[in-house]
Design a protein around this motif. Structure first.
Motif, PDB file in Angstrom:
ATOM      1  N   SER A  53     -11.104   9.167  26.948  1.00 29.88           N
ATOM      2  CA  SER A  53     -10.263   9.229  28.145  1.00 29.88           C
ATOM      3  C   SER A  53      -8.963   8.466  27.956  1.00 29.88           C
ATOM      4  O   SER A  53      -7.945   8.820  28.511  1.00 29.88           O
ATOM      5  N   ILE A  54      -8.985   7.415  27.170  1.00 29.10           N
ATOM      6  CA  ILE A  54      -7.728   6.698  26.944  1.00 29.10           C
ATOM      7  C   ILE A  54      -7.079   7.126  25.631  1.00 29.10           C
ATOM      8  O   ILE A  54      -6.110   6.531  25.182  1.00 29.10           O
ATOM      9  N   ALA A  55      -7.641   8.169  25.031  1.00 32.25           N
ATOM     10  CA  ALA A  55      -7.114   8.689  23.767  1.00 32.25           C
ATOM     11  C   ALA A  55      -6.934   7.587  22.730  1.00 32.25           C
ATOM     12  O   ALA A  55      -5.852   7.393  22.162  1.00 32.25           O
ATOM     13  N   ALA A  56      -8.003   6.829  22.550  1.00 29.04           N
ATOM     14  CA  ALA A  56      -7.941   5.699  21.620  1.00 29.04           C
ATOM     15  C   ALA A  56      -7.785   6.189  20.191  1.00 29.04           C
ATOM     16  O   ALA A  56      -8.292   7.263  19.840  1.00 29.04           O
ATOM     17  N   PRO A  57      -7.066   5.429  19.366  1.00 27.00           N
ATOM     18  CA  PRO A  57      -6.943   5.819  17.951  1.00 27.00           C
ATOM     19  C   PRO A  57      -8.302   5.760  17.254  1.00 27.00           C
ATOM     20  O   PRO A  57      -9.206   5.062  17.714  1.00 27.00           O
ATOM     21  N   ASP A  58      -8.380   6.458  16.154  1.00 30.36           N
ATOM     22  CA  ASP A  58      -9.646   6.550  15.416  1.00 30.36           C
ATOM     23  C   ASP A  58     -10.225   5.191  15.061  1.00 30.36           C
ATOM     24  O   ASP A  58     -11.419   4.955  15.182  1.00 30.36           O
ATOM     25  N   TRP A  59      -9.347   4.330  14.581  1.00 30.40           N
ATOM     26  CA  TRP A  59      -9.859   3.047  14.100  1.00 30.40           C
ATOM     27  C   TRP A  59     -10.493   2.257  15.242  1.00 30.40           C
ATOM     28  O   TRP A  59     -11.510   1.593  15.062  1.00 30.40           O
ATOM     29  N   LEU A  60      -9.915   2.374  16.457  1.00 30.74           N
ATOM     30  CA  LEU A  60     -10.464   1.611  17.575  1.00 30.74           C
ATOM     31  C   LEU A  60     -11.835   2.163  17.973  1.00 30.74           C
ATOM     32  O   LEU A  60     -12.780   1.413  18.194  1.00 30.74           O
ATOM     33  N   SER A  61     -11.940   3.496  18.004  1.00 28.55           N
ATOM     34  CA  SER A  61     -13.248   4.084  18.322  1.00 28.55           C
ATOM     35  C   SER A  61     -14.267   3.639  17.295  1.00 28.55           C
ATOM     36  O   SER A  61     -15.391   3.274  17.630  1.00 28.55           O
ATOM     37  N   SER A  62     -13.862   3.675  16.042  1.00 29.05           N
ATOM     38  CA  SER A  62     -14.794   3.305  14.986  1.00 29.05           C
ATOM     39  C   SER A  62     -15.200   1.839  15.124  1.00 29.05           C
ATOM     40  O   SER A  62     -16.371   1.490  15.004  1.00 29.05           O
ATOM     41  N   LEU A  63     -14.208   0.974  15.403  1.00 22.84           N
ATOM     42  CA  LEU A  63     -14.527  -0.452  15.553  1.00 22.84           C
ATOM     43  C   LEU A  63     -15.545  -0.650  16.667  1.00 22.84           C
ATOM     44  O   LEU A  63     -16.548  -1.349  16.493  1.00 22.84           O
ATOM     45  N   ALA A 106     -14.649   0.405   6.692  1.00 25.86           N
ATOM     46  CA  ALA A 106     -13.809   1.461   7.249  1.00 25.86           C
ATOM     47  C   ALA A 106     -12.539   1.662   6.430  1.00 25.86           C
ATOM     48  O   ALA A 106     -11.899   2.696   6.524  1.00 25.86           O
ATOM     49  N   PHE A 107     -12.168   0.642   5.658  1.00 28.95           N
ATOM     50  CA  PHE A 107     -10.897   0.718   4.940  1.00 28.95           C
ATOM     51  C   PHE A 107     -11.097   0.619   3.437  1.00 28.95           C
ATOM     52  O   PHE A 107     -12.089   0.045   2.978  1.00 28.95           O
ATOM     53  N   ASN A 108     -10.115   1.139   2.701  1.00 28.50           N
ATOM     54  CA  ASN A 108     -10.144   0.927   1.262  1.00 28.50           C
ATOM     55  C   ASN A 108      -9.146  -0.169   0.900  1.00 28.50           C
ATOM     56  O   ASN A 108      -8.508  -0.750   1.790  1.00 28.50           O
ATOM     57  N   THR A 109      -9.014  -0.464  -0.364  1.00 34.74           N
ATOM     58  CA  THR A 109      -8.195  -1.620  -0.751  1.00 34.74           C
ATOM     59  C   THR A 109      -6.723  -1.421  -0.402  1.00 34.74           C
ATOM     60  O   THR A 109      -5.971  -2.387  -0.316  1.00 34.74           O
ATOM     61  N   SER A 110      -6.275  -0.171  -0.184  1.00 39.01           N
ATOM     62  CA  SER A 110      -4.883   0.015   0.234  1.00 39.01           C
ATOM     63  C   SER A 110      -4.777  -0.020   1.752  1.00 39.01           C
ATOM     64  O   SER A 110      -3.770   0.404   2.322  1.00 39.01           O
ATOM     65  N   LEU A 111      -5.837  -0.470   2.412  1.00 34.32           N
ATOM     66  CA  LEU A 111      -5.887  -0.582   3.860  1.00 34.32           C
ATOM     67  C   LEU A 111      -5.679   0.753   4.574  1.00 34.32           C
ATOM     68  O   LEU A 111      -5.084   0.830   5.639  1.00 34.32           O
ATOM     69  N   GLU A 167     -18.197   5.626   0.783  1.00 33.51           N
ATOM     70  CA  GLU A 167     -18.328   5.238  -0.628  1.00 33.51           C
ATOM     71  C   GLU A 167     -16.999   4.744  -1.217  1.00 33.51           C
ATOM     72  O   GLU A 167     -16.969   4.067  -2.239  1.00 33.51           O
ATOM     73  N   GLN A 168     -15.895   5.129  -0.583  1.00 28.92           N
ATOM     74  CA  GLN A 168     -14.583   4.711  -1.074  1.00 28.92           C
ATOM     75  C   GLN A 168     -14.140   3.369  -0.494  1.00 28.92           C
ATOM     76  O   GLN A 168     -13.068   2.882  -0.809  1.00 28.92           O
ATOM     77  N   SER A 169     -14.946   2.797   0.384  1.00 29.21           N
ATOM     78  CA  SER A 169     -14.494   1.618   1.131  1.00 29.21           C
ATOM     79  C   SER A 169     -14.535   0.359   0.279  1.00 29.21           C
ATOM     80  O   SER A 169     -15.134   0.313  -0.788  1.00 29.21           O
ATOM     81  N   MET A 170     -13.880  -0.680   0.818  1.00 30.40           N
ATOM     82  CA  MET A 170     -13.925  -1.975   0.146  1.00 30.40           C
ATOM     83  C   MET A 170     -15.350  -2.497   0.087  1.00 30.40           C
ATOM     84  O   MET A 170     -15.768  -3.121  -0.866  1.00 30.40           O
ATOM     85  N   LEU A 171     -16.089  -2.245   1.169  1.00 37.99           N
ATOM     86  CA  LEU A 171     -17.446  -2.770   1.224  1.00 37.99           C
ATOM     87  C   LEU A 171     -18.288  -2.201   0.085  1.00 37.99           C
ATOM     88  O   LEU A 171     -19.056  -2.918  -0.559  1.00 37.99           O
ATOM     89  N   ALA A 172     -18.116  -0.888  -0.160  1.00 36.41           N
ATOM     90  CA  ALA A 172     -18.850  -0.276  -1.262  1.00 36.41           C
ATOM     91  C   ALA A 172     -18.468  -0.965  -2.565  1.00 36.41           C
ATOM     92  O   ALA A 172     -19.320  -1.214  -3.431  1.00 36.41           O
TER      93      ALA A 172
END
Ligand code: GDP
Ligand code: MG
Length: 714
Positions: free
Chosen positions: A332-342, A535-540, A547-552
């Motif tokens: 409803s607030i059209a939140a960006p992807d990263w916020l929904s994911s967080l 959620a992010f890779n080393t280039s942020l 599997e591409q994430s920093m955590l992996a």
């Protein structure tokens, strides 16, 4: 003007219960000695300047234990305005022993006879006026548990403190020739001490209590002169000074109690408590009963009722209701992807999963509190002492273990009551092997997801904890660092009573609160970090594929450490590493990873199930239960050890036990139950078992018997 009221009394007489009643706080009330190791301050309800102080429980002011030292130093040197001496009314005789010493100190004393609910139920009668006249101080009847009479007693103490009158002269407890010698000492040292403390100091001089007399600046000549009088008295009584004082105190109390207390005859037969104890602490039945009680507790709290409640909270409440609501709102607030994911993956997935297990934790704590407040857990300490002692360990070490079922941090601190440094250190190293609330969550998760129908997995972890503590204790005790006589463990068993509902709820809440607060602070923070890394890779840039994430990347870097345990998948690895912060995170991280997996649209449990086999899940649980508990506990260990080397040793020891056990469980478990062929790993596991057995079974390192050595110098 600030007024200090000190609560003093024997262990288990109800000081902390009274403290909570008077101050409205919720300090830990335990049915065993050693719970209150530091004095605690609180304000008397309705007053701004009246401080109530809860002191450690003591049997006497002759310091044999650390608690006695703390309490005595405080009473004599800091001098509160008034002492509220709590007496367990079901055990007046033993409790008055301390009273006779307290009234000598020279601080006004008010007596509160506690547990009146039990005394009345038993039909005993206590004549307050006789006791009060003999001891020279006001006496009140109270029941701290029921909250009866408590404020009246505190207000009386307050009035006496406000009047600032010196207390009445203490009664003459001793017989003619002792009193005669004491009078002589009083006369000689009158100039050296405060007049109101005169009696206390003269008794201490008579007892030749060096701890006190050294600080008094008595001229050596005078001391020699007084000693001659003391020797005369000793000769006359044919006993040493200290024993004379002890014996005469008891004789005095015996006479007094015979006059002032009328016990109902029937009680001298067997009380209900005694009858229950005949079965519950019976040599052969005690352990089976304990096992049965704990199994039932886990069955209800983890497998059945608690398990259903947890399934619902995780799958429906957090999995659907909260997630749907959050998704709806975010759209409803059209939140960006990263916020929904967080919010959805990180916070609801991580913190939500941790909180999803609250029903199980609450139930466990409810039952634990019930067992503790009824008096059963005190029996468990007694039973365990019997077992510990067989192996040269002290039952005193078991109290921290019992406290550790709530949280390892107070457990480590409770080890302070163990005088002998080597035993204290050993206890700190071992006590946190008992599952605390956070580890219970791991047990709950693994049981709920992988072994939902098994009655035994959850209680088995509890007993495995106890077994490792005992076996670890045996092995450590045989090394030269810890060899020595076990410390004596004196603890009497409180009468069974029906716990108050309020008390149990407070107790349960106190323990669960820490859990929930942690979910909102440490767990929240770590979850956000874990979410960010996955959620992010080393280039942020946000990654499509986890599997591409920093955590992996982090996980893959360290996976080799855990792959011998079957936990070589990077997801398992990061879950283990993040759990070093706090054990709840072992679940929180899995919750995030389960939610982040694009293949897996199902509820969190299914996502977690996909990351393990039953064997690796079990191994994961064992590793987390026996490796170091959490950052806070590790910091506490370091502080309480008071020595970097010992702290490192303790934490290293825990890492070794956790890793070693998990290694054995995974490799031998796979071979025995899942058809893994016997290979090099299984061989190493067998060697590990053999080494452990060697350390447990080998003969003990020699040590000098301290008792024998002391006698030898006589
Ligand atoms: P402390 O060691 O002196 O601090 O004693 P606690 O306050 O921890 O109490 C020891 C045990 O005695 C707990 O199980 C209390 O619930 C119980 N208790 C305390 N006061 C009363 C009372 O007035 N009546 C009864 N029946 N039990 C009490
Ligand atoms: Mg206490």
């Amino acid at each position: 003007m600030e007024i200090k009221i000190a609560l003093a009394g024997n262990p288990n007489c109800g000081k902390t219960t009274l403290f909570n009643e008077l101050t409205g706080s919720t300090q830990y009330v335990g049915n065993w000695p050693g719970v209150t190791v530091e004095k605690k301050d609180g304000l008397l309800k309705g007053h701004k300047d009246v401080i109530i102080q809860d002191l450690p429980g003591i049997y006497s002011l002759s310091p044999y234990t650390l608690e006695e030292k703390v309490s005595r130093r405080y009473l004599v040197q800091e001098q509160p305005d008034v002492i509220l001496n709590i007496i367990d009314g079901t055990n007046i005789e033993r409790n008055l022993y301390l009273t006779t010493q307290l009234i000598e100190v020279g601080i006004p004393v008010v007596l509160a006879i506690n547990m009146m609910d039990l005394v009345d139920a038993w039909g005993d009668e206590i004549d307050l006026s006789k006791l009060s006249a003999a001891l020279g101080c006001p006496i009140y009847k109270i029941s701290a548990l029921k909250g009866e009479g408590c404020l009246a007693a505190a207000e009386a103490a307050l009035r006496i403190a406000q009047a600032r009158k010196p207390p009445k002269e203490p009664p003459h407890v001793f017989t003619g020739s002792v009193e005669h010698t004491l009078a002589h000492i009083e006369e000689s040292i009158a100039d050296l001490v405060e007049p109101r403390n005169l009696r206390w100091y003269s008794v201490k001089v008579f007892e030749r209590d060096k701890d006190i007399t050294d600080g008094m600046a008595i001229p050596p000549e005078l001391l020699r002169h007084l000693d001659m009088h003391i020797q005369d008295c000793e000769q006359e009584m044919d006993d040493d000074a200290e024993s004379i004082i002890i014996n005469q105190r008891y004789e005095y109390i015996e006479k007094l109690v015979a006059e002032a207390v009328h016990k109902k005859e029937a009680k001298h037969a067997l009380t209900t408590s005694d009858k229950i104890d005949r079965i519950v602490t019976n040599r052969f039945l005690a352990l089976p009963i304990f096992v049965a009680v704990m199994t039932v507790m886990y069955y209800i709290s983890v497998t059945t009722v608690g398990g259903w409640a947890t399934d619902w909270t995780n799958d429906v409440f957090f999995g659907e209701i909260v997630t749907d609501a959050a998704n709806g709102f975010l759209e409803s607030i059209a939140a960006p992807d990263w916020l929904s994911s967080l919010i959805v993956d990180g916070i609801i997935g991580g913190v939500g999963t941790v909180l999803g297990f609250v029903p199980q934790i609450l139930l466990i704590f409810f039952f634990m509190s019930l067992l503790e407040d009824s008096g059963y857990m005190a029996r468990v300490a007694f039973i365990m002492d019997r077992i510990f002692r067989k192996f040269g360990l002290s039952g005193k070490s078991f109290i921290p273990v019992l406290i550790g079922t709530g949280c390892g941090v107070p457990a480590i601190m409770a080890a302070r009551t163990i005088e002998e440094q080597r035993d204290r250190r050993m206890t700190i190293m071992l006590a946190t092997f008992i599952p605390c609330s956070a580890k219970t969550e791991i047990i709950g998760m693994v049981t709920s997801v992988f072994f939902p129908d098994s009655v035994f997995v959850a209680p088995a972890m509890y007993f495995l904890g106890i077994a490792i503590i005992i076996l670890g204790g045996i092995a450590l005790k045989k090394t030269k660092f810890f060899a020595g006589e076990p410390a004596p463990f004196v603890m009497e068993l409180p009468a069974y009573h029906i716990p108050s509902f309020k008390g149990v709820l407070i107790h349960m809440w106190e323990r669960a609160r820490g859990f929930i607060v942690k979910a909102g602070t440490i767990i929240f923070t770590v979850c956000v970090i874990i979410w960010f890394l996955q959620a992010f890779n080393t280039s942020l840039e946000m990654v499509e594929d986890v599997e591409q994430s920093m955590l992996a990347g982090v996980g893959n870097t360290f996976a080799w450490i855990f792959s011998p345990l079957g936990l070589g998948d990077w997801k398992n690895t990061v879950a283990v590493i993040s759990a070093f912060m706090a054990k709840e995170q072992a679940v929180g991280t899995l919750g995030i990873l389960a939610g982040a997996d694009p293949e897996n649209e199902e509820a969190v449990f299914k996502g977690i199930a996909a990351m393990f086999t039953p064997l690796t899940a079990f191994t994961y649980m064992v590793l987390n239960l026996f490796d170091p508990p959490c950052l806070v506990a590790m910091a506490t260990t370091a502080r309480e050890m008071g020595d970097k080397k010992w702290a490192a040793l303790a934490i290293g020891f825990q890492c070794m036990i956790g890793y070693g056990l998990a290694f054995v469980v995974y490799n031998l478990g796979g071979w025995a139950f899942y058809g893994t062929p016997f290979g090099i790993m299984q061989g190493i596991a067998c060697v590990l078992v053999a080494v452990a057995l060697y350390f447990i079974l080998r003969p003990a390192a020699p040590y000098r018997k301290t008792v024998a050595a002391a006698q030898g110098t006589d």
